[in-house]
Design an enzyme around this catalytic site. Structure first.
Site, PDB file in Angstrom:
ATOM      1  N   ASP A 103      52.216  29.626 -22.778  1.00  0.00           N
ATOM      2  CA  ASP A 103      51.444  29.022 -21.701  1.00  0.00           C
ATOM      3  C   ASP A 103      51.915  27.610 -21.380  1.00  0.00           C
ATOM      4  O   ASP A 103      52.132  27.256 -20.228  1.00  0.00           O
ATOM      5  CB  ASP A 103      49.942  29.027 -22.005  1.00  0.00           C
ATOM      6  CG  ASP A 103      49.598  28.384 -23.350  1.00  0.00           C
ATOM      7  OD1 ASP A 103      50.514  27.988 -24.093  1.00  0.00           O
ATOM      8  OD2 ASP A 103      48.404  28.289 -23.665  1.00  0.00           O
ATOM      9  N   ASP A 106      54.541  21.538 -24.815  1.00  0.00           N
ATOM     10  CA  ASP A 106      54.133  20.137 -24.882  1.00  0.00           C
ATOM     11  C   ASP A 106      55.208  19.372 -25.656  1.00  0.00           C
ATOM     12  O   ASP A 106      56.189  18.928 -25.083  1.00  0.00           O
ATOM     13  CB  ASP A 106      52.766  20.084 -25.580  1.00  0.00           C
ATOM     14  CG  ASP A 106      52.049  18.772 -25.410  1.00  0.00           C
ATOM     15  OD1 ASP A 106      52.696  17.746 -25.196  1.00  0.00           O
ATOM     16  OD2 ASP A 106      50.806  18.771 -25.515  1.00  0.00           O
ATOM     17  N   PHE A 155      46.089  16.128 -20.961  1.00  0.00           N
ATOM     18  CA  PHE A 155      45.482  17.306 -21.563  1.00  0.00           C
ATOM     19  C   PHE A 155      44.864  18.177 -20.474  1.00  0.00           C
ATOM     20  O   PHE A 155      44.183  17.679 -19.579  1.00  0.00           O
ATOM     21  CB  PHE A 155      44.417  16.903 -22.586  1.00  0.00           C
ATOM     22  CG  PHE A 155      43.994  18.032 -23.460  1.00  0.00           C
ATOM     23  CD1 PHE A 155      44.739  18.380 -24.569  1.00  0.00           C
ATOM     24  CD2 PHE A 155      42.860  18.768 -23.159  1.00  0.00           C
ATOM     25  CE1 PHE A 155      44.354  19.440 -25.386  1.00  0.00           C
ATOM     26  CE2 PHE A 155      42.460  19.824 -23.965  1.00  0.00           C
ATOM     27  CZ  PHE A 155      43.209  20.165 -25.076  1.00  0.00           C
ATOM     28  N   ARG A 168      39.354  28.764 -21.700  1.00  0.00           N
ATOM     29  CA  ARG A 168      40.479  29.678 -21.488  1.00  0.00           C
ATOM     30  C   ARG A 168      40.316  30.580 -20.270  1.00  0.00           C
ATOM     31  O   ARG A 168      41.281  30.900 -19.594  1.00  0.00           O
ATOM     32  CB  ARG A 168      40.682  30.591 -22.700  1.00  0.00           C
ATOM     33  CG  ARG A 168      41.289  29.944 -23.875  1.00  0.00           C
ATOM     34  CD  ARG A 168      41.685  31.001 -24.918  1.00  0.00           C
ATOM     35  NE  ARG A 168      41.868  30.406 -26.216  1.00  0.00           N
ATOM     36  CZ  ARG A 168      42.938  29.740 -26.606  1.00  0.00           C
ATOM     37  NH1 ARG A 168      43.929  29.574 -25.775  1.00  0.00           N
ATOM     38  NH2 ARG A 168      43.005  29.232 -27.810  1.00  0.00           N
TER      39      ARG A 168
END
Length: 178
Positions: A103, A106, A155, A168
């Site tokens: 997904d 980072d 974030f 989610r």
């Protein structure tokens, strides 16, 4: 899209489901053209990539195998810089083209570890497909072969991404308001 609150933190609209759908269609076309003739194993990294992987697989539409694995390197808002295997893949990768479906990339830590792991297990090649990547946050050397969108280093939640298990199932993506 209205702002949402999770655990006392406010998140504001960032990327719409429609924008995500356009990128998924583009990625599916790229992947299909590149690997349609190979013995592919798509590895969905749970829990976050489940929505992205499902939508991507339907559009790739080739007779490949799909597996699921779960790893964790996050606690709350930050990476722990330690990879914990929660649910191993359980499908042999030897001699196959493995495409990891993620997904969000980072720091790149999880993807760097997994790419090495699958190559060490005998995968012919390992490619990475990510819905989102934060170039400013990368601290590990990792090549992402297929990228939906590059985003800023904030974030986010929604479309499979969570904040301590919440958010989610949101179809859109929200960014924390600081």
């Amino acid at each position: 899209m209205d702002a949402i609150t999770l655990f006392g933190k406010k998140f504001v609209p960032y990327i719409t489901a429609e924008e995500i759908e356009v990128q998924i269609a583009r990625l599916a076309n790229e992947i299909r053209k590149d690997v349609a003739d190979r013995d592919c194993l798509f590895v969905c990294i749970m829990n976050g990539a489940f929505m992205f992987a499902s939508e991507l697989m339907k559009q790739i539409d080739i007779p490949a195998e799909v597996g699921f694995a779960r790893y964790s390197s996050y606690q709350g808002l930050h990476s722990s810089a330690s990879l914990k295997e929660i649910m191993p893949l359980g499908i042999p990768v030897k001699g196959r083209t493995v495409i990891i479906i993620e997904d969000l990339i980072d720091t790149g830590y999880t993807m760097a570890c997994l790419k090495k792991k699958y190559l060490d297990e005998g995968a012919e090649e390992v490619r990475i497909a990510a819905m989102l990547i934060k170039p400013e946050a990368l601290t590990n050397v990792v090549t992402c072969d297929y990228v939906g969108l590059e985003i800023e280093n904030k974030f986010i939640v929604g479309h499979g991404l969570d904040f301590d298990g919440r958010g989610r199932m949101l179809k859109d993506i929200y960014q924390i308001e600081e």
